[in-house]
Design a protein around this motif. Structure first.
Motif, PDB file in Angstrom:
ATOM      1  N   GLY A   5      40.546  32.216  15.044  1.00  0.00           N
ATOM      2  CA  GLY A   5      40.852  31.628  15.239  1.00  0.00           C
ATOM      3  C   GLY A   5      41.737  32.075  13.853  1.00  0.00           C
ATOM      4  O   GLY A   5      42.314  33.198  13.995  1.00  0.00           O
ATOM      5  N   GLU A   6      42.921  31.344  13.592  1.00  0.00           N
ATOM      6  CA  GLU A   6      43.986  31.761  12.471  1.00  0.00           C
ATOM      7  C   GLU A   6      43.834  30.921  11.590  1.00  0.00           C
ATOM      8  O   GLU A   6      44.543  29.559  11.573  1.00  0.00           O
ATOM      9  N   SER A   7      44.490  31.745  10.746  1.00  0.00           N
ATOM     10  CA  SER A   7      45.762  30.407   9.211  1.00  0.00           C
ATOM     11  C   SER A   7      46.952  30.226   9.677  1.00  0.00           C
ATOM     12  O   SER A   7      47.518  31.793   9.701  1.00  0.00           O
ATOM     13  N   GLY A   8      47.722  29.014   9.137  1.00  0.00           N
ATOM     14  CA  GLY A   8      48.465  29.378   9.300  1.00  0.00           C
ATOM     15  C   GLY A   8      49.468  29.310   7.509  1.00  0.00           C
ATOM     16  O   GLY A   8      48.364  30.431   7.251  1.00  0.00           O
ATOM     17  N   GLY A   9      50.009  28.233   7.004  1.00  0.00           N
ATOM     18  CA  GLY A   9      50.696  28.543   5.378  1.00  0.00           C
ATOM     19  C   GLY A   9      49.270  28.277   4.845  1.00  0.00           C
ATOM     20  O   GLY A   9      49.178  29.432   4.050  1.00  0.00           O
ATOM     21  N   ALA A  10      48.114  27.736   4.938  1.00  0.00           N
ATOM     22  CA  ALA A  10      47.016  27.560   4.161  1.00  0.00           C
ATOM     23  C   ALA A  10      46.387  28.718   4.523  1.00  0.00           C
ATOM     24  O   ALA A  10      46.052  29.149   5.686  1.00  0.00           O
ATOM     25  N   GLY A  11      45.715  29.240   3.928  1.00  0.00           N
ATOM     26  CA  GLY A  11      44.333  30.453   3.639  1.00  0.00           C
ATOM     27  C   GLY A  11      45.134  31.517   4.236  1.00  0.00           C
ATOM     28  O   GLY A  11      44.411  32.886   4.143  1.00  0.00           O
ATOM     29  N   TRP A  14      46.495  34.339   8.148  1.00  0.00           N
ATOM     30  CA  TRP A  14      45.916  35.646   9.580  1.00  0.00           C
ATOM     31  C   TRP A  14      45.571  35.202  10.053  1.00  0.00           C
ATOM     32  O   TRP A  14      44.740  34.053  10.332  1.00  0.00           O
ATOM     33  N   ARG A  15      45.126  35.752  11.020  1.00  0.00           N
ATOM     34  CA  ARG A  15      44.207  35.823  12.101  1.00  0.00           C
ATOM     35  C   ARG A  15      43.587  36.803  12.933  1.00  0.00           C
ATOM     36  O   ARG A  15      43.196  37.646  11.744  1.00  0.00           O
ATOM     37  N   VAL A  16      42.243  36.374  12.939  1.00  0.00           N
ATOM     38  CA  VAL A  16      41.020  37.240  13.159  1.00  0.00           C
ATOM     39  C   VAL A  16      40.697  37.084  14.797  1.00  0.00           C
ATOM     40  O   VAL A  16      40.710  36.201  15.445  1.00  0.00           O
ATOM     41  N   SER A  17      40.529  38.628  15.319  1.00  0.00           N
ATOM     42  CA  SER A  17      39.844  38.447  16.973  1.00  0.00           C
ATOM     43  C   SER A  17      38.600  39.108  17.253  1.00  0.00           C
ATOM     44  O   SER A  17      38.109  40.391  16.090  1.00  0.00           O
ATOM     45  N   VAL A  18      37.345  38.521  17.596  1.00  0.00           N
ATOM     46  CA  VAL A  18      36.403  39.590  17.861  1.00  0.00           C
ATOM     47  C   VAL A  18      36.125  40.382  19.115  1.00  0.00           C
ATOM     48  O   VAL A  18      36.812  40.088  20.101  1.00  0.00           O
ATOM     49  N   LEU A 232      39.294  31.351  10.090  1.00  0.00           N
ATOM     50  CA  LEU A 232      39.577  31.704  10.685  1.00  0.00           C
ATOM     51  C   LEU A 232      38.883  32.065  11.930  1.00  0.00           C
ATOM     52  O   LEU A 232      39.003  32.509  13.096  1.00  0.00           O
ATOM     53  N   ALA A 233      37.361  32.257  11.694  1.00  0.00           N
ATOM     54  CA  ALA A 233      36.305  31.850  12.874  1.00  0.00           C
ATOM     55  C   ALA A 233      35.007  31.264  12.925  1.00  0.00           C
ATOM     56  O   ALA A 233      34.287  30.966  11.402  1.00  0.00           O
ATOM     57  N   GLU A 234      34.744  30.517  13.680  1.00  0.00           N
ATOM     58  CA  GLU A 234      33.250  29.751  13.744  1.00  0.00           C
ATOM     59  C   GLU A 234      32.266  30.456  14.473  1.00  0.00           C
ATOM     60  O   GLU A 234      32.658  31.044  15.745  1.00  0.00           O
ATOM     61  N   LEU A 235      31.670  31.926  14.183  1.00  0.00           N
ATOM     62  CA  LEU A 235      30.897  32.609  14.198  1.00  0.00           C
ATOM     63  C   LEU A 235      29.561  32.749  14.848  1.00  0.00           C
ATOM     64  O   LEU A 235      29.325  32.252  15.537  1.00  0.00           O
ATOM     65  N   THR A 276      26.172  40.797  14.582  1.00  0.00           N
ATOM     66  CA  THR A 276      26.541  41.413  13.393  1.00  0.00           C
ATOM     67  C   THR A 276      28.148  41.211  14.548  1.00  0.00           C
ATOM     68  O   THR A 276      28.017  41.492  15.883  1.00  0.00           O
ATOM     69  N   TRP A 277      29.960  40.529  13.643  1.00  0.00           N
ATOM     70  CA  TRP A 277      30.475  40.856  14.144  1.00  0.00           C
ATOM     71  C   TRP A 277      31.625  41.777  13.888  1.00  0.00           C
ATOM     72  O   TRP A 277      31.259  41.580  12.941  1.00  0.00           O
ATOM     73  N   THR A 278      32.024  42.673  14.902  1.00  0.00           N
ATOM     74  CA  THR A 278      33.006  43.317  14.648  1.00  0.00           C
ATOM     75  C   THR A 278      34.492  42.965  14.772  1.00  0.00           C
ATOM     76  O   THR A 278      34.940  42.257  15.954  1.00  0.00           O
ATOM     77  N   LEU A 279      35.465  42.662  13.485  1.00  0.00           N
ATOM     78  CA  LEU A 279      36.430  41.375  14.203  1.00  0.00           C
ATOM     79  C   LEU A 279      38.070  42.408  13.343  1.00  0.00           C
ATOM     80  O   LEU A 279      37.804  43.483  12.508  1.00  0.00           O
ATOM     81  N   ALA A 280      39.308  41.980  14.433  1.00  0.00           N
ATOM     82  CA  ALA A 280      40.448  42.625  14.219  1.00  0.00           C
ATOM     83  C   ALA A 280      41.023  41.380  13.311  1.00  0.00           C
ATOM     84  O   ALA A 280      40.933  40.623  13.634  1.00  0.00           O
ATOM     85  N   LEU A 281      40.752  42.134  12.086  1.00  0.00           N
ATOM     86  CA  LEU A 281      41.890  41.081  10.989  1.00  0.00           C
ATOM     87  C   LEU A 281      43.138  41.859  11.340  1.00  0.00           C
ATOM     88  O   LEU A 281      43.750  42.705  10.721  1.00  0.00           O
ATOM     89  N   ARG A 282      44.481  40.664  11.331  1.00  0.00           N
ATOM     90  CA  ARG A 282      45.874  40.435  11.069  1.00  0.00           C
ATOM     91  C   ARG A 282      46.437  39.896  10.569  1.00  0.00           C
ATOM     92  O   ARG A 282      46.488  38.376  10.509  1.00  0.00           O
TER      93      ARG A 282
END
Length: 288
Positions: A5-11, A14-18, A232-235, A276-282
């Motif tokens: 998922g992603e965070s808006g103002g709080a957090g 940032w957003r991540v994707s698997v 950001l993510a429920e892994l 093990t997860w590889t996540l893209a962080l943007r």
């Protein structure tokens, strides 16, 4: 298995994707030993090194400037204002586990300024340091000045995040946990932020904007400078009463995160499944 998922103002926004996920039997890799010869700290070309029973400071050419004896094995060092704070492990097991003395040394010549107590530390400006300890009804952080004198104290302990004040990702090692992400304010005041599920979260990652990434019982969370948080993510689903059987680790390489969780299944004690997860962080979308 994972929901990003992603965070808006709080957090921090940032957003991540698997990108990739792996699951295999194996041994936990979150407790890798320090590479032999790796410095405990660096400052202005100087390196602080540790070995059994000693702390050394070497210059850029590798020449030893000074050696200080210690009654243990150095595990971390923090440098500020011409001082170096060294935390150590004891040679022998004690009621406090392998807690050794914390040494405050003069960076110029290795002279012992003060012998203190604490399991982990953080650096402040002007030769000031934080030291913290947990256990036996101790759950405290102490601020010491460049001479080792006590300046302030707080009822909080965990992973310290320095910069524009000190935040703490608390680790109380209790179930149910009362750990939170907090900010330490002058006069012993603790500003409480979001509650945590895991009483022993691994070391967090700090992004350039001050956002702290926390792996909390299989959930990747972002906590901003104002202690606002977002998921950001429920892994991985981790039962709140079995967090002790899951141990994680976060790593960052460029714009990617590697999240590792070692799970000890209830029906196979002593065995581990490593996720093990590889996540893209943007950066996430700006919220107006």
């Amino acid at each position: 298995m994972a929901r990003s998922g992603e965070s808006g103002g709080a957090g921090g926004g940032w957003r991540v994707s698997v990108v990739k996920y792996r699951r295999k039997a194996g041994r936990p890799a979150y407790d890798e030993a320090r590479t032999p010869g790796q410095p405990l700290a660096r400052r202005d070309g100087l390196r602080v090194l540790g070995g059994a029973g000693e702390v050394r400071c070497v210059d850029p050419s590798g020449r030893t400037l000074w050696t200080a004896a210690c009654a243990g094995v150095p595990n971390a060092a923090h440098v500020s204002g011409g001082r170096v704070l060294v935390t150590t492990d004891s040679f022998d097991y004690t009621p406090w586990g392998h807690l050794g003395p914390a040494l405050l040394l003069d960076l110029a010549d290795g002279t012992l300024i003060a012998e203190l107590r604490g399991a982990s530390g953080a650096v402040l400006r002007g030769g000031r340091f934080f030291l913290g300890l947990e256990g036996y009804d101790v759950f405290d952080t102490w601020e010491h000045d460049r001479d080792g004198a006590l300046v302030d104290s707080w009822r909080s302990y965990g992973h310290y995040v320095a910069g524009a004040g000190i935040r703490v990702v608390e680790t109380d090692r209790s179930l149910p946990t009362r750990s939170r992400v907090v900010r330490l304010l002058p006069g012993g005041t603790v500003e409480r932020g979001p509650s945590l599920t895991d009483p022993l979260c691994p070391e967090p990652l700090v992004l350039a904007d001050g956002t702290v990434l926390v792996l909390d019982a299989g959930v990747l969370r972002a906590v901003d400078r104002r202690l606002g948080d977002a998921v950001l993510a429920e892994l991985l689903p981790v039962p709140p009463d079995r967090t002790w059987s899951y141990r994680g680790r976060l790593r960052r390489t460029g714009d990617q995160l590697t999240v590792t969780v070692a799970e000890e299944p209830e029906d196979r004690p002593g065995k581990h499944v490593v996720h093990t997860w590889t996540l893209a962080l943007r950066p996430g979308p700006t919220v107006v």
